[in-house]
Design a protein around this motif. Structure first.
Motif, PDB file in Angstrom:
ATOM      1  N   GLY A   1       0.796  -1.216   0.000  1.00 12.79           N
ATOM      2  CA  GLY A   1       0.000   0.000   0.000  1.00 12.79           C
ATOM      3  C   GLY A   1       0.828   1.266   0.000  1.00 12.79           C
ATOM      4  N   VAL A   2       2.161   1.145  -0.127  1.00 13.56           N
ATOM      5  CA  VAL A   2       3.045   2.304  -0.138  1.00 13.56           C
ATOM      6  C   VAL A   2       3.305   2.699  -1.581  1.00 13.56           C
ATOM      7  N   CYS A   3       3.101   3.964  -1.897  1.00 15.00           N
ATOM      8  CA  CYS A   3       3.300   4.455  -3.259  1.00 15.00           C
ATOM      9  C   CYS A   3       4.452   5.447  -3.295  1.00 15.00           C
ATOM     10  N   SER A   4       5.054   5.591  -4.461  1.00 10.73           N
ATOM     11  CA  SER A   4       6.162   6.523  -4.631  1.00 10.73           C
ATOM     12  C   SER A   4       5.633   7.944  -4.791  1.00 10.73           C
ATOM     13  N   HIS A   5       6.245   8.870  -4.066  1.00 14.03           N
ATOM     14  CA  HIS A   5       5.901  10.282  -4.160  1.00 14.03           C
ATOM     15  C   HIS A   5       7.150  11.084  -4.525  1.00 14.03           C
ATOM     16  N   TYR A   6       6.931  12.219  -5.172  1.00 12.24           N
ATOM     17  CA  TYR A   6       8.023  13.089  -5.589  1.00 12.24           C
ATOM     18  C   TYR A   6       7.639  14.538  -5.340  1.00 12.24           C
TER      19      TYR A   6
ATOM     20  N   ALA B   1      15.558  28.985 -14.658  1.00 12.20           N
ATOM     21  CA  ALA B   1      15.736  28.523 -16.030  1.00 12.20           C
ATOM     22  C   ALA B   1      14.528  27.692 -16.448  1.00 12.20           C
ATOM     23  N   LEU B   2      14.507  27.299 -17.704  1.00 12.00           N
ATOM     24  CA  LEU B   2      13.407  26.482 -18.207  1.00 12.00           C
ATOM     25  C   LEU B   2      13.672  25.025 -17.841  1.00 12.00           C
ATOM     26  N   SER B   3      13.578  24.730 -16.542  1.00 17.66           N
ATOM     27  CA  SER B   3      13.824  23.379 -16.041  1.00 17.66           C
ATOM     28  C   SER B   3      13.150  23.227 -14.689  1.00 17.66           C
ATOM     29  N   LEU B   4      12.962  21.979 -14.291  1.00 11.76           N
ATOM     30  CA  LEU B   4      12.366  21.645 -13.003  1.00 11.76           C
ATOM     31  C   LEU B   4      13.235  20.591 -12.327  1.00 11.76           C
ATOM     32  N   LEU B   5      13.259  20.614 -11.004  1.00 18.17           N
ATOM     33  CA  LEU B   5      14.048  19.653 -10.239  1.00 18.17           C
ATOM     34  C   LEU B   5      13.103  18.657  -9.583  1.00 18.17           C
ATOM     35  N   LEU B   6      13.339  17.368  -9.835  1.00 17.99           N
ATOM     36  CA  LEU B   6      12.485  16.299  -9.323  1.00 17.99           C
ATOM     37  C   LEU B   6      13.240  15.520  -8.253  1.00 17.99           C
ATOM     38  N   LYS B   7      12.627  15.402  -7.059  1.00 20.07           N
ATOM     39  CA  LYS B   7      13.258  14.677  -5.957  1.00 20.07           C
ATOM     40  C   LYS B   7      12.261  13.693  -5.352  1.00 20.07           C
ATOM     41  N   PRO B   8      12.701  12.464  -5.052  1.00 18.94           N
ATOM     42  CA  PRO B   8      11.825  11.543  -4.321  1.00 18.94           C
ATOM     43  C   PRO B   8      11.571  12.068  -2.909  1.00 18.94           C
ATOM     44  N   VAL B   9      10.375  11.838  -2.403  1.00 16.51           N
ATOM     45  CA  VAL B   9      10.017  12.300  -1.067  1.00 16.51           C
ATOM     46  C   VAL B   9       9.513  11.107  -0.253  1.00 16.51           C
ATOM     47  N   THR B  10       9.833  11.112   1.023  1.00 12.43           N
ATOM     48  CA  THR B  10       9.448  10.017   1.905  1.00 12.43           C
ATOM     49  C   THR B  10       7.956  10.068   2.209  1.00 12.43           C
ATOM     50  N   SER B  11       7.291   8.949   2.068  1.00 11.57           N
ATOM     51  CA  SER B  11       5.870   8.884   2.404  1.00 11.57           C
ATOM     52  C   SER B  11       5.699   8.629   3.900  1.00 11.57           C
ATOM     53  N   ARG B  12       4.491   8.791   4.383  1.00 10.89           N
ATOM     54  CA  ARG B  12       4.226   8.650   5.817  1.00 10.89           C
ATOM     55  C   ARG B  12       4.600   7.273   6.338  1.00 10.89           C
ATOM     56  N   GLU B  13       4.369   6.240   5.518  1.00  6.27           N
ATOM     57  CA  GLU B  13       4.629   4.875   5.965  1.00  6.27           C
ATOM     58  C   GLU B  13       6.104   4.624   6.260  1.00  6.27           C
ATOM     59  N   LEU B  14       6.992   5.423   5.666  1.00  4.07           N
ATOM     60  CA  LEU B  14       8.432   5.218   5.839  1.00  4.07           C
ATOM     61  C   LEU B  14       9.039   6.134   6.893  1.00  4.07           C
ATOM     62  N   LEU B  15       8.273   7.084   7.399  1.00  2.00           N
ATOM     63  CA  LEU B  15       8.813   8.046   8.360  1.00  2.00           C
ATOM     64  C   LEU B  15       9.081   7.395   9.706  1.00  2.00           C
ATOM     65  N   LEU B  16      10.188   7.787  10.324  1.00  2.00           N
ATOM     66  CA  LEU B  16      10.521   7.360  11.675  1.00  2.00           C
ATOM     67  C   LEU B  16      10.273   8.517  12.637  1.00  2.00           C
ATOM     68  N   PRO B  17      10.043   8.223  13.916  1.00  2.00           N
ATOM     69  CA  PRO B  17       9.790   9.304  14.884  1.00  2.00           C
ATOM     70  C   PRO B  17      10.967  10.272  14.954  1.00  2.00           C
ATOM     71  N   CYS B  18      10.655  11.535  15.089  1.00  2.00           N
ATOM     72  CA  CYS B  18      11.696  12.561  15.195  1.00  2.00           C
ATOM     73  C   CYS B  18      11.152  13.697  16.051  1.00  2.00           C
ATOM     74  N   SER B  19      11.562  13.714  17.302  1.00  2.00           N
ATOM     75  CA  SER B  19      11.121  14.753  18.228  1.00  2.00           C
ATOM     76  C   SER B  19      12.340  15.576  18.630  1.00  2.00           C
ATOM     77  N   LEU B  20      12.404  16.809  18.149  1.00  2.00           N
ATOM     78  CA  LEU B  20      13.556  17.670  18.395  1.00  2.00           C
ATOM     79  C   LEU B  20      13.189  18.765  19.390  1.00  2.00           C
ATOM     80  N   PRO B  21      14.059  19.033  20.365  1.00  2.00           N
ATOM     81  CA  PRO B  21      13.765  20.097  21.332  1.00  2.00           C
ATOM     82  C   PRO B  21      13.863  21.464  20.668  1.00  2.00           C
ATOM     83  N   PRO B  22      13.056  22.414  21.102  1.00  2.00           N
ATOM     84  CA  PRO B  22      13.154  23.766  20.528  1.00  2.00           C
ATOM     85  C   PRO B  22      14.466  24.424  20.938  1.00  2.00           C
ATOM     86  N   PRO B  23      15.054  25.239  20.071  1.00  2.00           N
ATOM     87  CA  PRO B  23      16.317  25.895  20.418  1.00  2.00           C
ATOM     88  C   PRO B  23      16.114  26.979  21.462  1.00  2.00           C
TER      89      PRO B  23
END
Length: 217
Positions: A169-174, A181-203
């Motif tokens: 059920g995991v699909c590729s996202h970009y 310029a007359l160009s676009l930059l394409l990057k793969p992006v992590t979907s929710r199913e692949l995300l790991l917990p990340c809790s960072l303290p405020p500076p």
């Protein structure tokens, strides 16, 4: 004799909360030693900043995605030519469907992975002149619109025609980023199913003056 310690954790009643608890087990939680030394130029010796390293996402190569594009993000080979033969036999190119416009300042870089690709309007000789000219105008308009509104475009990989549905059920996202310029930059992006917990303290409001001086020298 004391019994084993039990770590009691309250979990919210949602799929996302349970996912984060289970994924937290995949991360290294030990604090036995620093994992990375960041060296900055100093007066007499390099300034060493000791860091720990945390994975932000599960490697897509470990998950069976459908379609497979974006698993390895090997580069332009993932977007190969449609193939040879008659028009009815040629393999159709991958199709990325725009699903949402995102504010550029709202996209976290830690969610992007793999090799970026630069998109240009096609120069395929099999298109007639009118189609190519119309395509160039559309490409130019898309670049102009994204840049003027400071938007990124979130894209979803459509399943190939006749392909079986993904068991995970995991699909590729970009993410599609504009340029001047007359160009676009394409990057793969992590979907929710692949995300790991990340809790960072405020500076803190401002760093210590002596530390700031050391870093800026």
């Amino acid at each position: 004799m004391c019994g084993p310690e039990v770590d009691l954790q309250r979990v919210g009643n949602s799929v996302l909360d349970i996912e984060m608890v289970l994924k937290a087990w995949l991360q290294e939680q030990g604090g036995d030693g620093e994992q990375l030394h960041l060296l900055l130029p100093g007066d007499a010796a390099p300034v060493c900043i000791k860091c720990d390293v945390q994975e932000r996402a599960i490697s897509p190569a470990l998950v069976h995605l459908s379609p497979g594009l974006g698993v390895t993000a090997d580069g332009v080979r993932d977007f190969g030519p449609v193939g040879e033969g008659s028009a009815n036999q040629r393999r159709m190119p991958p199709r990325l469907k725009a699903i949402k416009a995102l504010r550029a300042d709202g996209v976290c870089e830690s969610l992007l992975f793999g090799l970026p690709l630069v998109l240009h309007p096609t120069a395929c000789w099999q298109l007639d002149w009118d189609d190519m000219e119309a395509n160039n105008k559309l490409f130019h308009a898309l670049c102009h619109t994204l840049q003027n509104h400071d938007w990124y475009l979130l894209l979803l990989m459509e399943p190939a025609r006749g392909a079986a549905a993904s068991s995970s059920g995991v699909c590729s996202h970009y993410v599609l980023q504009p340029s001047s310029a007359l160009s676009l930059l394409l990057k793969p992006v992590t979907s929710r199913e692949l995300l790991l917990p990340c809790s960072l303290p405020p500076p803190a409001p401002s760093p210590a003056p002596d530390a700031t001086h050391t870093v800026q020298v």
